[in-house]
Design a protein around this motif. Structure first.
Motif: not given
Length: 425
Positions: A88-90, A98-101, A151-156
């Motif tokens: 569900t995270s992007k 625009n999709h995680d995993s 999840n990636t980036g500075p707002e995991i």
């Protein structure tokens, strides 16, 4: 006693299994069990020499992880599969999905019967290890699979419902990909891997250790490089704030502050790296990790205030003291902490001048944890003189720092010899 040098054992290669000629020339449609979306492509070269020309890697994802002038193997034809599992995270914008995993699986035409699975260091994505791990293992004939950890980036810290959820997803995604990649090789080559290794740098190394502690049946062994180690004592949450407090004073020549840096575990001789880490890593990682595990520290704010000065008080990560935080915070950290109870062979390589996960507070600690868990026979700990956290940092002090990529490839050969003693050339 841990090893201080690594003997390069003779490479014991498995019999290479080539993909049938029909598969090499026909259309490609590799299905990945459990994936929501996949796209497959036959490539003339699965290594970065080829994939950066065809758009099947992202050079920005592996920027800074190798020393200038590094050359890696090339000319490995095969099939690449890109895709993602339901999530569900992007935060991952690769391919415009625009999709995680997201994941990548590479299947060389000339397969040695093995699989290497990796997760990225830090807050990076699935292509982060393409130069330092994928190129190296593809040249040996391994299939390769990598995940973005979910999840990636500075707002995991925004991913999940309670403290530690984002990090726990990292482990679930590595397990998910390992299981799926084994099934993919079975369908593609006609059999599942005879040996499967987990490998990773920094946070990726933490993933290796967790998998060998909790999912050992999936792996033959593991290899970690300057691994992050979450422990009940706090890990980064205990080692980063002392650096944030002391370094600005040490920079001005305060000898007591310099001594405080050394007392916190930062190696003598790593001083030329401190300014870079202070600006680029210590503060950012402290705030991101702390928000994930202790969101109440800064109230309604998220990930605190960048580089707030010592003495700012409540909500400033420079003034953070993990030991004094509420029981719920310690419980969240314990949830993601390692135990040392590995159940498959593991080789850990550690740079002696690592100023992000310094040996005294990370590599040495985990080796003791393994020993205390009664698993010392499964762990080989290799200290690399002059190694920094990543090879890209060598430029900060070329008189004292040295690349560790050669130690990684030597350790892989050593792991092969250790775990496959009956292999034949």
């Amino acid at each position: 006693m841990y090893l201080r040098s690594l003997a390069i054992a003779p490479l014991l290669m498995a019999t290479v299994l080539a993909v049938p000629a029909a598969a090499r020339t026909g259309p490609v449609d590799v299905r990945v069990p459990g994936a929501e979306y996949t796209v497959s492509a036959r490539l003339a070269d699965l290594t970065t020499t080829g994939t950066r020309l065809t758009g099947h890697t992202d050079p920005a994802d592996w920027a800074g992880l190798e020393a200038p002038g590094t050359t890696t193997p090339s000319a490995v034809p095969g099939v690449q599969v890109d895709g993602y599992f339901p999530d569900t995270s992007k935060t991952n914008t690769n391919h415009g999905w625009n999709h995680d995993s997201q994941f990548v699986i590479r299947l060389p035409d000339h397969w040695n019967g093995g699989l290497v699975v990796a997760g990225p260091p830090g807050l990076r994505e699935q292509y982060a290890n393409d130069r330092i791990i994928s190129d190296q293992v593809l040249a040996k004939g391994y299939a390769y699979a990598a995940t973005d950890k979910g999840n990636t980036g500075p707002e995991i810290y925004k991913d999940g419902d309670r403290p530690g959820d984002a990090v726990m997803e990292w482990h679930r995604r590595v397990t998910e990909l390992t299981v799926a990649a084994k099934q993919v090789t079975d369908r593609h080559y006609g059999r599942t891997p005879r040996f499967t290794y987990a490998a990773g740098l920094s946070a990726g190394g933490y993933l290796v250790r967790w998998q060998l502690e909790h999912r050992p049946s999936l792996y033959t062994g593991g290899l970690d490089w300057n691994a992050l180690t979450f422990t009940a004592d706090g890990g980064l949450l205990a080692t980063l704030p002392p650096a944030l407090r002391a370094y600005p004073r040490a920079k001005e020549g305060d000898r007591s502050a310099h001594a405080a840096m050394l007392a916190a575990g930062y190696p003598e001789g790593s001083e030329r790296q401190w300014e870079w880490h202070h600006k680029n890593q210590w503060d950012l990682l402290q705030r991101v990790v702390r928000e994930e595990l202790d969101p109440g520290y800064d109230g309604p704010a998220q990930a605190g205030t960048p580089l707030c000065p010592e003495g700012t008080g409540a909500g400033c990560d420079t003034d953070y003291h993990f030991a004094s935080r509420p029981r719920a915070v310690h419980k969240a950290v314990k949830r993601i902490a390692l135990t040392g109870s590995i159940r498959r062979p593991l080789i850990s390589i550690q740079g002696s001048l690592d100023a992000l996960t310094p040996p005294a507070a990370f590599g040495d600690v985990y080796h003791r944890m393994v020993t205390n868990a009664g698993r010392a026979g499964l762990h080989r700990y290799v200290m690399v003189p002059g190694g920094a956290h990543t090879d890209g940092l060598v430029v900060l002090d070329q008189d004292h720092l040295r690349p560790m990529l050669g130690n990684f490839t030597a350790a892989l050969s050593d792991l092969e010899a250790w775990t496959r003693p009956t292999s034949t050339s």
